[in-house]
Write an enzyme that holds these catalytic residues in place. Structure first.
Site, PDB file in Angstrom:
ATOM      1  N   LEU A 187       0.836  -1.203   0.000  1.00 53.39           N
ATOM      2  CA  LEU A 187       0.000   0.000   0.000  1.00 53.39           C
ATOM      3  C   LEU A 187       0.873   1.256   0.000  1.00 53.39           C
ATOM      4  O   LEU A 187       0.462   2.290   0.492  1.00 53.39           O
ATOM      5  CB  LEU A 187      -0.939   0.006   1.212  1.00 53.39           C
ATOM      6  CG  LEU A 187      -2.095  -0.998   1.186  1.00 53.39           C
ATOM      7  CD1 LEU A 187      -2.993  -0.822   2.400  1.00 53.39           C
ATOM      8  CD2 LEU A 187      -2.931  -0.864  -0.095  1.00 53.39           C
ATOM      9  N   CYS A 214       8.725  -9.558 -12.887  1.00 55.63           N
ATOM     10  CA  CYS A 214       7.542 -10.402 -12.689  1.00 55.63           C
ATOM     11  C   CYS A 214       6.216  -9.672 -12.896  1.00 55.63           C
ATOM     12  O   CYS A 214       5.460 -10.033 -13.793  1.00 55.63           O
ATOM     13  CB  CYS A 214       7.577 -11.021 -11.296  1.00 55.63           C
ATOM     14  SG  CYS A 214       8.898 -12.221 -11.133  1.00 55.63           S
TER      15      CYS A 214
HETATM   16  P1  NAD Z   1      16.615 -15.037 -15.473  1.00 54.21           P
HETATM   17  O1  NAD Z   1      16.414 -14.469 -16.821  1.00 54.21           O
HETATM   18  O2  NAD Z   1      17.333 -14.238 -14.449  1.00 54.21           O
HETATM   19  O3  NAD Z   1      17.371 -16.428 -15.565  1.00 54.21           O
HETATM   20  C1  NAD Z   1      17.042 -17.431 -16.470  1.00 54.21           C
HETATM   21  C2  NAD Z   1      18.296 -18.249 -16.733  1.00 54.21           C
HETATM   22  O4  NAD Z   1      17.939 -19.411 -17.469  1.00 54.21           O
HETATM   23  C3  NAD Z   1      19.345 -17.517 -17.558  1.00 54.21           C
HETATM   24  O5  NAD Z   1      20.591 -17.575 -16.908  1.00 54.21           O
HETATM   25  C4  NAD Z   1      19.381 -18.287 -18.878  1.00 54.21           C
HETATM   26  O6  NAD Z   1      20.652 -18.287 -19.497  1.00 54.21           O
HETATM   27  C5  NAD Z   1      18.976 -19.673 -18.418  1.00 54.21           C
HETATM   28  N1  NAD Z   1      18.462 -20.563 -19.467  1.00 54.21           N
HETATM   29  C6  NAD Z   1      17.674 -20.254 -20.531  1.00 54.21           C
HETATM   30  N2  NAD Z   1      17.401 -21.386 -21.221  1.00 54.21           N
HETATM   31  C7  NAD Z   1      18.004 -22.420 -20.576  1.00 54.21           C
HETATM   32  C8  NAD Z   1      18.065 -23.819 -20.789  1.00 54.21           C
HETATM   33  N3  NAD Z   1      17.450 -24.386 -21.821  1.00 54.21           N
HETATM   34  N4  NAD Z   1      18.784 -24.564 -19.927  1.00 54.21           N
HETATM   35  C9  NAD Z   1      19.433 -24.005 -18.869  1.00 54.21           C
HETATM   36  N5  NAD Z   1      19.393 -22.676 -18.630  1.00 54.21           N
HETATM   37  C10 NAD Z   1      18.689 -21.897 -19.461  1.00 54.21           C
HETATM   38  O7  NAD Z   1      15.160 -15.415 -14.947  1.00 54.21           O
HETATM   39  P2  NAD Z   1      14.642 -15.371 -13.425  1.00 54.21           P
HETATM   40  O8  NAD Z   1      14.401 -13.992 -13.010  1.00 54.21           O
HETATM   41  O9  NAD Z   1      15.483 -16.271 -12.617  1.00 54.21           O
HETATM   42  O10 NAD Z   1      13.200 -16.038 -13.626  1.00 54.21           O
HETATM   43  C11 NAD Z   1      13.058 -17.401 -13.946  1.00 54.21           C
HETATM   44  C12 NAD Z   1      11.580 -17.746 -13.879  1.00 54.21           C
HETATM   45  O11 NAD Z   1      11.118 -17.584 -12.532  1.00 54.21           O
HETATM   46  C13 NAD Z   1      10.678 -16.856 -14.724  1.00 54.21           C
HETATM   47  O12 NAD Z   1       9.629 -17.617 -15.215  1.00 54.21           O
HETATM   48  C14 NAD Z   1      10.179 -15.828 -13.733  1.00 54.21           C
HETATM   49  O13 NAD Z   1       8.938 -15.284 -14.117  1.00 54.21           O
HETATM   50  C15 NAD Z   1      10.034 -16.660 -12.483  1.00 54.21           C
HETATM   51  N6  NAD Z   1      10.147 -15.908 -11.233  1.00 54.21           N
HETATM   52  C16 NAD Z   1      11.087 -14.938 -11.105  1.00 54.21           C
HETATM   53  C17 NAD Z   1      11.202 -14.252  -9.905  1.00 54.21           C
HETATM   54  C18 NAD Z   1      12.207 -13.136  -9.749  1.00 54.21           C
HETATM   55  O14 NAD Z   1      12.133 -12.416  -8.752  1.00 54.21           O
HETATM   56  N7  NAD Z   1      13.169 -12.986 -10.637  1.00 54.21           N
HETATM   57  C19 NAD Z   1      10.372 -14.571  -8.830  1.00 54.21           C
HETATM   58  C20 NAD Z   1       9.441 -15.589  -8.981  1.00 54.21           C
HETATM   59  C21 NAD Z   1       9.339 -16.253 -10.192  1.00 54.21           C
END
Ligand code: NAD
Length: 462
Positions: A250, A260
């Protein structure tokens, strides 16, 4: 129990490191060799408080490995977490290319029965598709179960959240897989919610959409406060005392950003649209947020007429404090608008400058020293509520700016405190302050006093 994690981003790295800290053998894989090399050497490619010590401790203990070779990661794993990115497509839907690629690779590499848990935020039905993809390429004799385990960590407190989350969602049709995943997290004593995969996938989107709604709601109330002379801080406090509402999310400001909320709200509108439901409420939430992000520049234009050639300090690049993540940060929208107006921008951030440079290159100046940022600036825009900014004594603006004008997009300062200084101060949902009105007798009381350390101008990894 051998665990593998696909993806070493904000979610995958925290998951891998924290599972190793729990005592499990963990192998993290990423397609980015540069990231893997950095991690193998004990350095994290992201800024997250506490990550370095956990990373090094578990590497040294031999419980944590990083590899760019998926075979090494997946062939002996009992459980594989998919934590790859699901960025936004141009139409707002979630891009699942990385998830499906990871699933395909996992199917090719596994050499034993395994459970595949998806932490990535994915639309309803994706876990079923992941299972189909793996089934289509895996050796026929192997059994694979899929579990939706959406992630709720907050960047900046991700390690705390791993160990102290509000709930762990376990969405699967397989009782056996649910029991095994439950066993992994049991030592954390975090409440478990066992459900079906589709509901688990929806829980993630609905949670983010609800939090985003709270933010846009309070920003709407703030906009009305501005017009009727009420103070949003008082209002939010009064609302938040109601336990049915709660005080979190809030805080009025220049809108939500990050990796996200923006993408997940848009993706949920698309998910609804695909089943012919127009999610009008969430559409409005997104619209309000877009308006909010640009508010600072609009107000500055109203005040100054033209911003052409004006020196503007943008204080904060990260989408929130304690992270270097600038994805969809409000600061980006604001800087783009300022540059389009012809302003000369200098941006301060203690950790996010390298990421911002990748976006803006030489189009603006960057500094990790807040005094340098405000020196000679005609306008200071506070975009991230870093402690370094919140606890910067107001005297500094008076000392270093020409005629100090602050647009505080995060309501960091109390009006009472600002009113003791010759500063023009515009914030969100609170009455503006102007120097003439502000010359009141000094009030005792600044609880900020002494909390700013002159030497504390940049943060080094822990
Ligand atoms: P990010 O972009 O920081 O990291 C993703 C990683 O995956 C990268 O290092 C990339 O090189 C790697 N990657 C891509 N394809 C791959 C493969 N085939 N094999 C192995 N590695 C591979 O993403 P993030 O922020 O960690 O988010 C990941 C997921 O989690 C997303 O769906 C996001 O919405 C969700 N999420 C993120 C958060 C957050 O705070 N960042 C919180 C909750 C959920």
């Amino acid at each position: 129990m051998k665990i593998a994690v696909a993806g070493t981003g904000y979610v995958g790295l925290i998951t891998g490191v924290c599972l190793a800290e729990m005592g499990y053998d963990v192998v993290c894989s990423d397609i980015r060799e540069d990231k893997v090399l950095l991690l193998q050497s004990g350095c994290a490619p992201i800024y997250e408080p506490g990550i370095h010590s956990l990373l090094r401790r578990n590497l040294d203990a031999g419980r944590l490995l990083f590899t760019a070779d998926p075979e090494i990661a997946y062939k002996n794993a009992d459980i594989i977490f998919i934590a790859v990115g699901t960025p936004e497509n141009p139409d707002g839907t979630a891009n699942l290319d990385h998830v499906y690629e990871a699933a395909y690779t996992i199917g090719l590499c596994i050499e034993k029965d395994s459970i595949i848990c998806t932490k990535s935020t994915v639309p309803v039905g994706t876990n079923e598709r992941i299972k189909e993809i793996i089934q289509s390429v895996k050796p026929a004799h192997l059994e694979v179960q899929t579990v939706s385990t959406p992630e709720f960590l907050r960047e900046g407190s991700a390690i705390y959240d791993f160990f102290h989350g509000d709930r762990i969602i376990i969405g699967t049709d397989s009782e056996e897989a649910a029991k095994i995943v439950e066993q992994i997290f049991l030592p954390l004593k975090i409440p478990l919610v066992k459900t079906d995969p589709r509901s688990a996938e929806m829980i993630k989107y609905a949670s983010n959409a609800f939090l985003a709604t709270k933010i846009s709601f309070i920003n709407e109330i703030a906009a009305i406060c501005d017009k009727v002379g009420a103070n949003i801080e008082e209002v939010a406090f009064g609302i938040g005392r109601d336990r049915r509402i709660g005080p979190q999310f809030l805080q009025a400001g220049i809108g939500y950003g990050g990796s996200c909320f923006p993408k997940d709200t848009k993706a949920l509108v698309q998910i609804a649209g695909h089943v012919e439901h127009q999610f009008e409420l969430l559409e409005a939430v997104i619209k309000v947020n877009n308006r909010q992000q640009i508010l600072a520049v609009q107000k500055a234009k109203e005040m100054f007429g033209s911003l052409e050639g004006m020196r503007v300090a943008v204080l904060g690049l990260a989408f929130k404090p304690d992270t270097d993540d600038i994805r969809e940060a409000s600061s980006l929208t604001i800087i783009e608008a300022l540059l389009a107006e012809g302003a000369s921008v200098i941006a301060y951030d203690p950790v996010a400058i390298p990421n911002a440079r990748k976006v803006f290159g030489e189009a603006l100046e960057f500094t990790a020293d807040i005094q340098t940022a405000i020196s000679g600036a005609e306008l200071a825009l506070i975009t991230t509520e870093w402690d370094h900014i919140k606890y910067l004594p107001l005297e500094k603006y008076v000392q270093f700016m020409k005629n100090p004008v602050i647009f505080d997009g995060r309501n960091c300062y109390s009006l009472m405190e600002v009113s003791n200084h010759p500063i023009t101060y515009i914030s969100i949902g609170r009455p503006p302050l102007h120097p003439k009105k502000a010359q009141k007798p000094a009030r005792k009381n600044s609880n900020m006093e002494g909390r700013y350390d002159e030497t504390f101008t940049s943060i080094l990894p822990d």
